[in-house]
Design a protein around this motif. Sequence first.
Motif, PDB file in Angstrom:
ATOM      1  N   MET A   1       0.847  -1.174   0.000  1.00 58.70           N
ATOM      2  CA  MET A   1       0.000   0.000   0.000  1.00 58.70           C
ATOM      3  C   MET A   1       0.893   1.238   0.000  1.00 58.70           C
ATOM      4  SD  MET A   1      -2.957   1.264   2.748  1.00 58.70           S
ATOM      5  CE  MET A   1      -2.820  -0.177   3.681  1.00 58.70           C
ATOM      6  N   SER A   2       0.565   2.201  -0.820  1.00 55.24           N
ATOM      7  CA  SER A   2       1.382   3.413  -0.889  1.00 55.24           C
ATOM      8  C   SER A   2       1.187   4.245   0.374  1.00 55.24           C
ATOM      9  CB  SER A   2       1.003   4.239  -2.115  1.00 55.24           C
ATOM     10  OG  SER A   2      -0.211   4.923  -1.896  1.00 55.24           O
ATOM     11  N   VAL A   4       0.704   7.394   0.516  1.00 53.49           N
ATOM     12  CA  VAL A   4      -0.378   8.360   0.321  1.00 53.49           C
ATOM     13  C   VAL A   4      -1.717   7.719   0.667  1.00 53.49           C
ATOM     14  CG1 VAL A   4      -1.591   9.775  -1.366  1.00 53.49           C
ATOM     15  CG2 VAL A   4       0.905   9.674  -1.397  1.00 53.49           C
ATOM     16  N   LEU A   5      -1.933   6.502   0.211  1.00 50.84           N
ATOM     17  CA  LEU A   5      -3.174   5.802   0.527  1.00 50.84           C
ATOM     18  C   LEU A   5      -3.251   5.529   2.027  1.00 50.84           C
ATOM     19  CD1 LEU A   5      -5.773   4.474  -0.366  1.00 50.84           C
ATOM     20  CD2 LEU A   5      -4.464   2.402  -0.884  1.00 50.84           C
ATOM     21  N   HIS A   6      -2.144   5.107   2.606  1.00 52.10           N
ATOM     22  CA  HIS A   6      -2.098   4.878   4.053  1.00 52.10           C
ATOM     23  C   HIS A   6      -2.402   6.171   4.811  1.00 52.10           C
ATOM     24  CE1 HIS A   6      -1.049   2.933   7.783  1.00 52.10           C
ATOM     25  NE2 HIS A   6      -0.205   3.918   8.055  1.00 52.10           N
ATOM     26  N   ASN A   8      -4.180   8.736   3.717  1.00 53.94           N
ATOM     27  CA  ASN A   8      -5.609   9.028   3.545  1.00 53.94           C
ATOM     28  C   ASN A   8      -6.451   8.239   4.542  1.00 53.94           C
ATOM     29  OD1 ASN A   8      -5.193  10.769   1.412  1.00 53.94           O
ATOM     30  ND2 ASN A   8      -5.542   9.223  -0.148  1.00 53.94           N
ATOM     31  N   ILE A   9      -6.161   6.958   4.673  1.00 51.43           N
ATOM     32  CA  ILE A   9      -6.911   6.105   5.588  1.00 51.43           C
ATOM     33  C   ILE A   9      -6.694   6.559   7.034  1.00 51.43           C
ATOM     34  CG2 ILE A   9      -7.074   3.746   6.500  1.00 51.43           C
ATOM     35  CD1 ILE A   9      -6.372   2.820   3.598  1.00 51.43           C
ATOM     36  N   THR A  21     -10.624  15.468   3.134  1.00 48.38           N
ATOM     37  CA  THR A  21     -10.216  15.346   1.737  1.00 48.38           C
ATOM     38  C   THR A  21      -8.708  15.541   1.648  1.00 48.38           C
ATOM     39  OG1 THR A  21     -10.627  17.699   1.291  1.00 48.38           O
ATOM     40  CG2 THR A  21     -12.422  16.170   0.804  1.00 48.38           C
ATOM     41  N   THR A  22      -8.105  14.806   0.759  1.00 48.85           N
ATOM     42  CA  THR A  22      -6.675  14.951   0.511  1.00 48.85           C
ATOM     43  C   THR A  22      -6.456  15.081  -0.990  1.00 48.85           C
ATOM     44  OG1 THR A  22      -6.389  12.554   0.463  1.00 48.85           O
ATOM     45  CG2 THR A  22      -5.942  13.652   2.551  1.00 48.85           C
ATOM     46  N   GLN A  23      -5.476  15.856  -1.341  1.00 49.53           N
ATOM     47  CA  GLN A  23      -5.090  16.022  -2.740  1.00 49.53           C
ATOM     48  C   GLN A  23      -3.574  15.970  -2.816  1.00 49.53           C
ATOM     49  OE1 GLN A  23      -6.680  19.931  -3.441  1.00 49.53           O
ATOM     50  NE2 GLN A  23      -8.553  19.121  -4.348  1.00 49.53           N
ATOM     51  N   LEU A  30       1.060  16.564   0.278  1.00 51.41           N
ATOM     52  CA  LEU A  30      -0.352  16.250   0.411  1.00 51.41           C
ATOM     53  C   LEU A  30      -1.073  17.475   0.957  1.00 51.41           C
ATOM     54  CD1 LEU A  30      -2.090  13.603   0.183  1.00 51.41           C
ATOM     55  CD2 LEU A  30      -1.754  13.361   2.633  1.00 51.41           C
ATOM     56  N   ASN A  52       5.585   9.734   5.440  1.00 46.42           N
ATOM     57  CA  ASN A  52       5.980   8.491   4.769  1.00 46.42           C
ATOM     58  C   ASN A  52       6.360   7.357   5.715  1.00 46.42           C
ATOM     59  OD1 ASN A  52       8.435   9.433   5.556  1.00 46.42           O
ATOM     60  ND2 ASN A  52       9.342   9.522   3.535  1.00 46.42           N
TER      61      ASN A  52
END
Length: 106
Positions: A1-2, A4-6, A8-9, A21-23, A30, A52
Amino acid sequence: MSFVLHANIAFAAAFADFDVTTQIRPDGSLLLTLNSDERVIIRRAIDVGQFNTPLQLEWQVGAIRRDLALGAGRSPVIATLQSQSRTSLPTYDFCRSTGPRRGCRV
């Protein structure tokens, strides 16, 4: 899992009372936005080096919680502030590095 995805979660779980929300920004950082009732509560750009690893992500969550508490007029508990310490101070064992000297316990 990246990471960034981690991230977000983790942010969505940590701030479940908000619309999270994240962009991804062009520089790889981020942009995190917490909304409540169609109002922006907090918007923060987080450098890629600050989310990271799980520990760095935990620090970011703690810092945002602290800022939310301060914004609401509450001061964070001292233990919470102490947990923001990221590194311990260096220690030196002068007697071992230089050999026995007067005043050093052998």
